[in-house]
Design a protein around this motif. Structure first.
Motif, PDB file in Angstrom:
ATOM      1  N   UNK A 174     -14.483   9.744 -48.071  1.00  0.00           N
ATOM      2  CA  UNK A 174     -15.130  10.728 -48.972  1.00  0.00           C
ATOM      3  C   UNK A 174     -14.364  10.945 -50.271  1.00  0.00           C
ATOM      4  N   UNK A 175     -13.037  10.887 -50.208  1.00  0.00           N
ATOM      5  CA  UNK A 175     -12.223  11.146 -51.408  1.00  0.00           C
ATOM      6  C   UNK A 175     -12.226   9.954 -52.357  1.00  0.00           C
ATOM      7  N   UNK A 176     -12.416   8.761 -51.816  1.00  0.00           N
ATOM      8  CA  UNK A 176     -12.368   7.552 -52.638  1.00  0.00           C
ATOM      9  C   UNK A 176     -13.747   7.169 -53.170  1.00  0.00           C
ATOM     10  N   UNK A 177     -14.779   7.247 -52.316  1.00  0.00           N
ATOM     11  CA  UNK A 177     -16.101   6.744 -52.696  1.00  0.00           C
ATOM     12  C   UNK A 177     -17.114   7.837 -53.044  1.00  0.00           C
ATOM     13  N   UNK A 178     -16.940   9.043 -52.503  1.00  0.00           N
ATOM     14  CA  UNK A 178     -17.936  10.095 -52.704  1.00  0.00           C
ATOM     15  C   UNK A 178     -17.490  11.151 -53.709  1.00  0.00           C
ATOM     16  N   UNK A 179     -16.375  10.898 -54.395  1.00  0.00           N
ATOM     17  CA  UNK A 179     -15.873  11.795 -55.440  1.00  0.00           C
ATOM     18  C   UNK A 179     -15.624  13.217 -54.922  1.00  0.00           C
ATOM     19  N   UNK A 180     -15.113  13.315 -53.708  1.00  0.00           N
ATOM     20  CA  UNK A 180     -14.777  14.613 -53.123  1.00  0.00           C
ATOM     21  C   UNK A 180     -13.301  14.896 -53.394  1.00  0.00           C
ATOM     22  N   UNK A 181     -13.002  16.096 -53.910  1.00  0.00           N
ATOM     23  CA  UNK A 181     -11.606  16.484 -54.130  1.00  0.00           C
ATOM     24  C   UNK A 181     -10.960  16.878 -52.802  1.00  0.00           C
ATOM     25  N   UNK A 182      -9.640  16.677 -52.717  1.00  0.00           N
ATOM     26  CA  UNK A 182      -8.905  17.128 -51.534  1.00  0.00           C
ATOM     27  C   UNK A 182      -8.551  18.589 -51.780  1.00  0.00           C
ATOM     28  N   UNK A 183      -9.429  19.483 -51.330  1.00  0.00           N
ATOM     29  CA  UNK A 183      -9.258  20.919 -51.552  1.00  0.00           C
ATOM     30  C   UNK A 183      -8.228  21.481 -50.580  1.00  0.00           C
ATOM     31  N   UNK A 184      -7.939  22.755 -50.720  1.00  0.00           N
ATOM     32  CA  UNK A 184      -7.018  23.409 -49.787  1.00  0.00           C
ATOM     33  C   UNK A 184      -7.579  23.396 -48.366  1.00  0.00           C
ATOM     34  N   UNK A 185      -8.900  23.524 -48.247  1.00  0.00           N
ATOM     35  CA  UNK A 185      -9.526  23.477 -46.930  1.00  0.00           C
ATOM     36  C   UNK A 185      -9.339  22.106 -46.294  1.00  0.00           C
ATOM     37  N   UNK A 186      -9.591  21.061 -47.081  1.00  0.00           N
ATOM     38  CA  UNK A 186      -9.380  19.707 -46.580  1.00  0.00           C
ATOM     39  C   UNK A 186      -7.913  19.488 -46.217  1.00  0.00           C
ATOM     40  N   UNK A 187      -7.025  20.027 -47.038  1.00  0.00           N
ATOM     41  CA  UNK A 187      -5.597  19.904 -46.743  1.00  0.00           C
ATOM     42  C   UNK A 187      -5.252  20.514 -45.399  1.00  0.00           C
ATOM     43  N   UNK A 188      -5.830  21.692 -45.126  1.00  0.00           N
ATOM     44  CA  UNK A 188      -5.594  22.345 -43.844  1.00  0.00           C
ATOM     45  C   UNK A 188      -6.143  21.531 -42.679  1.00  0.00           C
ATOM     46  N   UNK A 189      -7.332  20.937 -42.864  1.00  0.00           N
ATOM     47  CA  UNK A 189      -7.938  20.128 -41.805  1.00  0.00           C
ATOM     48  C   UNK A 189      -7.112  18.878 -41.515  1.00  0.00           C
ATOM     49  N   UNK A 190      -6.654  18.200 -42.574  1.00  0.00           N
ATOM     50  CA  UNK A 190      -5.842  16.994 -42.392  1.00  0.00           C
ATOM     51  C   UNK A 190      -4.538  17.321 -41.668  1.00  0.00           C
TER      52      UNK A 190
END
Length: 321
Positions: free
Chosen positions: A292-308
């Motif tokens: 999603x971050x590479x092909x779908x232009x999704x930023x790595x938000x704080x929420x995504x950071x927490x999930x990862x």
């Protein structure tokens, strides 16, 4: 008390060296007319992967090849989930602005190639030649891109990259001597800090009765990923998302292709069946999470950071259970 103090010193060295390396790499890219992404895929990736290389060679020489393989696989998983997760919780990374599709596909190809070779049951001379040949192709492509970019700059052509003047922390007038100093301090400080931290953290872990196996699968893998974490934290705080993402992608490729390739030249590395059943697939799944971050232009938000980060904690709990 001394191991705790030395661990803290190692962490401090890592943070300072990470900052120096990012600053040197970004300004080197300005002086050479090369995108920061290309530099992060070479100098930064090589420098931050130095601890894995040193540990892999030492493990093979010490007749403990499983540590070499486990360290690389564990580090690659940590690079995606932890190294991108923690910085994103501090400052959201605008990876949607980064053009990393081709290099990401190279990383996935390297991961699939590595897994295919692992199913042979051993990394031998043939596997080493294949891995190092793949690395040569990747680096050759990166340098061709860099050459095209420099030619475009010299010819005054329009290029689809960020305006160098908008890059935070960049100094187009920085001297070659200062750039070299930053790079040298970073390349020396990162493995030094990681070694200091891992060695003393291992002493602390043993004092608390943790087995060497658990230390190798978790603490060593996390410890050798700390240079990537330090570099990515600094890049995120400096709003250098291209350096942060490029650093992870480049480091993962270098881990798979160069570190195991070089270590295998020292001695063959047998593959533990457990790697084939679990750890290699977790590494592949972690790599695919970046789609999603590479092909779908999704930023790595704080929420995504927490999930990862949560995913990585869950993985570690499974490993130590």
């Amino acid at each position: 008390m001394m191991p705790w103090l030395l661990s803290g010193l190692g962490l401090l060295i890592l943070l300072l060296a990470g900052d120096a390396l990012v600053k040197g790499a970004v300004n080197l890219s300005l002086r050479l007319g090369v995108p920061a992404l290309i530099v992060s895929l070479t100098i930064v990736a090589f420098g931050t992967s130095a601890p894995e290389l040193l540990i892999a060679i030492k493990a093979v020489l010490d007749q403990a090849p499983g540590i070499a393989l486990g360290n690389v696989v564990g580090s690659n998983t940590a690079n995606v989930l932890l190294v991108l997760g923690v910085p994103a919780m501090l400052a959201a990374m605008h990876t949607s602005e980064c053009n990393t599709r081709k290099t990401y596909l190279f990383m996935i190809a390297a991961t699939v190639l590595f897994i295919a070779l692992a199913f042979r049951g051993i990394f031998d001379l043939l596997a080493a030649v294949i891995l190092l040949a793949a690395l040569a192709l990747v680096l050759g492509d990166a340098f061709r891109d860099a050459s095209r970019h420099r030619s475009a700059v010299r010819n005054g052509e329009e290029i689809d990259v960020e305006d160098d003047e908008e890059v935070e922390g960049a100094d187009p007038d920085m001297s070659w001597l200062l750039i070299a100093l930053f790079l040298v301090l970073g390349l020396i400080g990162l493995p030094l800090g990681a070694s200091l931290l891992v060695d003393n953290a291992s002493i602390i872990a043993r004092e608390y009765g943790v087995s060497d196996t658990v230390i190798g699968l978790t603490l060593v893998a996390v410890g050798t990923s700390l240079p990537e974490l330090a570099t990515t934290v600094m890049a995120a705080l400096r709003r250098q998302a291209d350096v942060a993402l490029g650093n992870v992608i480049g480091s993962n490729m270098f881990n798979l292709l160069a570190i195991i390739g070089v270590a295998t030249l020292v001695a063959p590395i047998p593959v533990d069946p457990e790697f084939l059943q679990f750890d290699l697939w977790v590494m592949l799944a972690a790599s695919l999470i970046l789609i999603p971050f590479v092909f779908l232009k999704v930023d790595i938000s704080r929420l995504w950071g927490g999930l990862l980060t949560t995913m990585y904690i869950a993985y570690v709990l499974v490993v130590i259970s």
